[in-house]
Motif scaffolding. Structure first.
Motif, PDB file in Angstrom:
ATOM      1  N   THR A  53      -1.355  -5.838  11.608  1.00 10.21           N
ATOM      2  CA  THR A  53      -2.331  -7.059  11.364  1.00 10.21           C
ATOM      3  C   THR A  53      -2.749  -7.110   9.713  1.00 10.21           C
ATOM      4  OG1 THR A  53      -4.248  -5.433  11.698  1.00 10.21           O
ATOM      5  CG2 THR A  53      -3.624  -6.723  13.293  1.00 10.21           C
ATOM      6  N   ARG A  54      -2.928  -8.299   9.485  1.00  6.80           N
ATOM      7  CA  ARG A  54      -3.116  -8.662   8.001  1.00  6.80           C
ATOM      8  C   ARG A  54      -4.458  -7.813   7.542  1.00  6.80           C
ATOM      9  NH1 ARG A  54      -1.466 -12.409   4.632  1.00  6.80           N
ATOM     10  NH2 ARG A  54      -2.581 -12.894   2.739  1.00  6.80           N
ATOM     11  N   PRO A  55      -4.514  -7.107   6.550  1.00  6.80           N
ATOM     12  CA  PRO A  55      -5.625  -6.394   6.272  1.00  6.80           C
ATOM     13  C   PRO A  55      -6.486  -7.178   5.261  1.00  6.80           C
ATOM     14  CG  PRO A  55      -3.714  -5.761   4.647  1.00  6.80           C
ATOM     15  CD  PRO A  55      -3.165  -6.715   5.893  1.00  6.80           C
ATOM     16  N   SER A  56      -7.836  -6.871   5.392  1.00 13.43           N
ATOM     17  CA  SER A  56      -8.806  -7.528   4.862  1.00 13.43           C
ATOM     18  C   SER A  56      -8.585  -7.314   3.345  1.00 13.43           C
ATOM     19  CB  SER A  56     -10.234  -7.249   5.060  1.00 13.43           C
ATOM     20  OG  SER A  56     -10.528  -6.066   4.935  1.00 13.43           O
ATOM     21  N   TRP A  57      -9.566  -7.847   2.247  1.00 13.68           N
ATOM     22  CA  TRP A  57      -9.593  -7.694   0.711  1.00 13.68           C
ATOM     23  C   TRP A  57     -10.173  -5.924   0.779  1.00 13.68           C
ATOM     24  CZ3 TRP A  57     -13.812  -6.154  -1.827  1.00 13.68           C
ATOM     25  CH2 TRP A  57     -15.094  -6.311  -1.252  1.00 13.68           C
ATOM     26  N   ARG A  58     -11.095  -5.716   1.651  1.00 14.95           N
ATOM     27  CA  ARG A  58     -11.411  -4.628   1.382  1.00 14.95           C
ATOM     28  C   ARG A  58     -10.652  -3.149   1.720  1.00 14.95           C
ATOM     29  NH1 ARG A  58     -16.979  -3.264   1.498  1.00 14.95           N
ATOM     30  NH2 ARG A  58     -17.566  -5.089   1.987  1.00 14.95           N
TER      31      ARG A  58
ATOM     32  N   TRP B  82      -7.367  -3.697   1.613  1.00 16.58           N
ATOM     33  CA  TRP B  82      -6.438  -3.811   0.571  1.00 16.58           C
ATOM     34  C   TRP B  82      -6.567  -2.914  -0.601  1.00 16.58           C
ATOM     35  CZ3 TRP B  82      -5.664  -5.030  -4.464  1.00 16.58           C
ATOM     36  CH2 TRP B  82      -4.391  -5.165  -4.982  1.00 16.58           C
ATOM     37  N   VAL B  83      -8.168  -3.119  -1.151  1.00 18.79           N
ATOM     38  CA  VAL B  83      -8.524  -2.174  -2.174  1.00 18.79           C
ATOM     39  C   VAL B  83      -8.597  -0.701  -1.818  1.00 18.79           C
ATOM     40  CG1 VAL B  83     -10.540  -1.966  -3.531  1.00 18.79           C
ATOM     41  CG2 VAL B  83      -9.932  -4.235  -3.156  1.00 18.79           C
ATOM     42  N   GLN B  84      -8.968  -0.480  -0.678  1.00 14.89           N
ATOM     43  CA  GLN B  84      -9.200   1.049  -0.285  1.00 14.89           C
ATOM     44  C   GLN B  84      -7.695   1.835  -0.243  1.00 14.89           C
ATOM     45  OE1 GLN B  84     -11.168   0.741   3.456  1.00 14.89           O
ATOM     46  NE2 GLN B  84     -13.216   0.783   2.569  1.00 14.89           N
ATOM     47  N   ASP B  85      -6.895   0.892   0.268  1.00 15.42           N
ATOM     48  CA  ASP B  85      -5.454   1.597   0.393  1.00 15.42           C
ATOM     49  C   ASP B  85      -4.866   1.602  -1.117  1.00 15.42           C
ATOM     50  OD1 ASP B  85      -2.661   2.152   1.579  1.00 15.42           O
ATOM     51  OD2 ASP B  85      -2.383   0.153   0.759  1.00 15.42           O
ATOM     52  N   ARG B  86      -5.244   0.490  -1.956  1.00 18.14           N
ATOM     53  CA  ARG B  86      -4.405   0.744  -3.248  1.00 18.14           C
ATOM     54  C   ARG B  86      -5.126   1.509  -4.161  1.00 18.14           C
ATOM     55  NH1 ARG B  86      -0.113  -0.208  -2.297  1.00 18.14           N
ATOM     56  NH2 ARG B  86       0.193   0.228  -4.881  1.00 18.14           N
ATOM     57  N   PHE B  87      -6.300   1.924  -4.019  1.00 17.68           N
ATOM     58  CA  PHE B  87      -7.032   3.131  -4.731  1.00 17.68           C
ATOM     59  C   PHE B  87      -6.625   4.385  -4.165  1.00 17.68           C
ATOM     60  CE2 PHE B  87     -10.413   6.292  -4.533  1.00 17.68           C
ATOM     61  CZ  PHE B  87     -10.884   6.502  -5.783  1.00 17.68           C
ATOM     62  N   ALA B  88      -6.417   4.584  -2.896  1.00 20.24           N
ATOM     63  CA  ALA B  88      -5.769   6.055  -2.277  1.00 20.24           C
ATOM     64  C   ALA B  88      -4.337   6.125  -2.898  1.00 20.24           C
ATOM     65  CB  ALA B  88      -5.733   5.857  -0.881  1.00 20.24           C
TER      66      ALA B  88
ATOM     67  N   ALA C 128      -3.598  -1.391   6.433  1.00 24.80           N
ATOM     68  CA  ALA C 128      -2.801  -1.100   5.031  1.00 24.80           C
ATOM     69  C   ALA C 128      -2.815   0.409   5.194  1.00 24.80           C
ATOM     70  CB  ALA C 128      -3.467  -1.857   4.030  1.00 24.80           C
ATOM     71  N   PHE C 129      -3.717   1.067   5.143  1.00 29.72           N
ATOM     72  CA  PHE C 129      -3.661   2.446   4.986  1.00 29.72           C
ATOM     73  C   PHE C 129      -2.969   3.163   6.137  1.00 29.72           C
ATOM     74  CE2 PHE C 129      -5.388   6.707   4.958  1.00 29.72           C
ATOM     75  CZ  PHE C 129      -4.979   7.271   3.784  1.00 29.72           C
TER      76      PHE C 129
END
Length: 296
Positions: A10-15, A17-23, A162-163
């Motif tokens: 499924t398409r991730p929300s912006w939140r 996406w941010v959590q995944d990119r931070f990790a 995403a994560f």
């Protein structure tokens, strides 16, 4: 190949996406550090930065007040730091792949269940390896895979798609197959189990439609599915744990005797009792931030 739950597509929300990119950024930034120092650094960040930002300390306090109302404030404060630290270490270890496996393979063994697992492997008898969010739950799987056991992982997809995609790739590098909780994953997992495989399951989640089974002196919604599968497929139901050593980066793999077959409620209660004994001994290694007792 791992079976990936639809959630990961499924398409991730912006939140999310941010959590995944931070990790991902954090793990990448610390990658040049030697392994032991890297894991300890991430543990410190989990205890002192990630835990407070994510609101884990409040949830840890709520759970501790519910099941251990007389715990001294100094111990509560200690656990509020150490529990997120262990969780951060666990995620970082899983994402390192080969370096983590090297530590897992070097684990010492405790408990009396190893000869029973060896006999089941030799005889082709199905085994459900039941574990929990204590220490690092994948240390035992990594160790047993290195010993030549045919072990699959059965996991609950994360709410961040995403994560979750990144996580599935990481646990697959530790070993395959891995199956997602859900209709498709369950079908493949049962086929694997019926062929005499061993399946690792993390069973200390809150389950909305689970039965009320005592855990830490309080009723907790608990799935009976592991015990039900053991009875249906004549599989051994074996509690297995990866306990973190005081150095913070190595493990002891504890393999207990199988839970005797009786009925699902009794067998699940025995699993909870097994985990409770270890939680009380290693309070800082269990995921107290989980809403284990909600809506009971």
């Amino acid at each position: 190949m791992p079976t990936v739950d639809k959630l990961s597509a499924t398409r991730p929300s912006w939140r999310h996406w941010v959590q995944d990119r931070f990790a991902a950024a954090l793990l990448t930034m610390l990658r040049p550090l030697p392994y032991d120092r890297r894991i300890r650094t991430i543990g410190w960040l989990g205890a002192n930065l990630i835990g407070p930002i994510a609101g884990m300390r409040a949830r840890i306090r709520t759970n501790l007040e519910y099941v251990m109302p007389g715990l001294p404030e100094s111990e509560v404060a200690h656990l509020c730091r150490q529990v997120p630290g262990n969780m951060a270490r666990t995620m970082a270890e899983i994402f390192t792949g080969a370096e983590f496996l090297e530590r897992a393979r070097a684990s010492t063994i405790e408990g009396t269940g190893m000869p029973i697992l060896q006999a089941a492997h030799r005889d082709g008898r199905p085994v459900l390896l039941v574990t929990a969010h204590l220490g690092n739950y994948d240390a035992a799987r990594g160790y047993l895979l290195a010993q030549g056991f045919n072990v699959a992982g059965f996991y609950m997809p994360m709410t961040n798609p995403a994560f979750n995609t990144r996580y599935v790739a990481a646990i697959s590098r530790i070993g395959t197959p891995v199956f997602a909780r859900g209709r498709e994953g369950l079908t493949h997992m049962l086929r694997f189990l019926r062929r005499g495989g061993m399946v690792g399951m993390v069973v200390d989640h809150y389950m909305e439609h689970g039965e009320l089974v005592d855990f830490m002196g309080k009723p907790a919604r608990t799935a009976l599915s592991a015990a039900e599968l053991a009875l249906k497929y004549n599989a051994l139901l074996v509690p297995v744990y990866g306990i973190r050593n005081p150095d913070g980066v190595s493990f002891r793999v504890r393999i207990e005797d199988p839970v005797p077959h009786s009925d699902p409620q009794t067998m699940t209660a025995a699993l909870n009792q097994s985990l409770e004994a270890l939680v009380r001994t290693h309070m800082d290694q269990w995921m107290w931030s989980h809403r284990r007792w909600k809506n009971t």
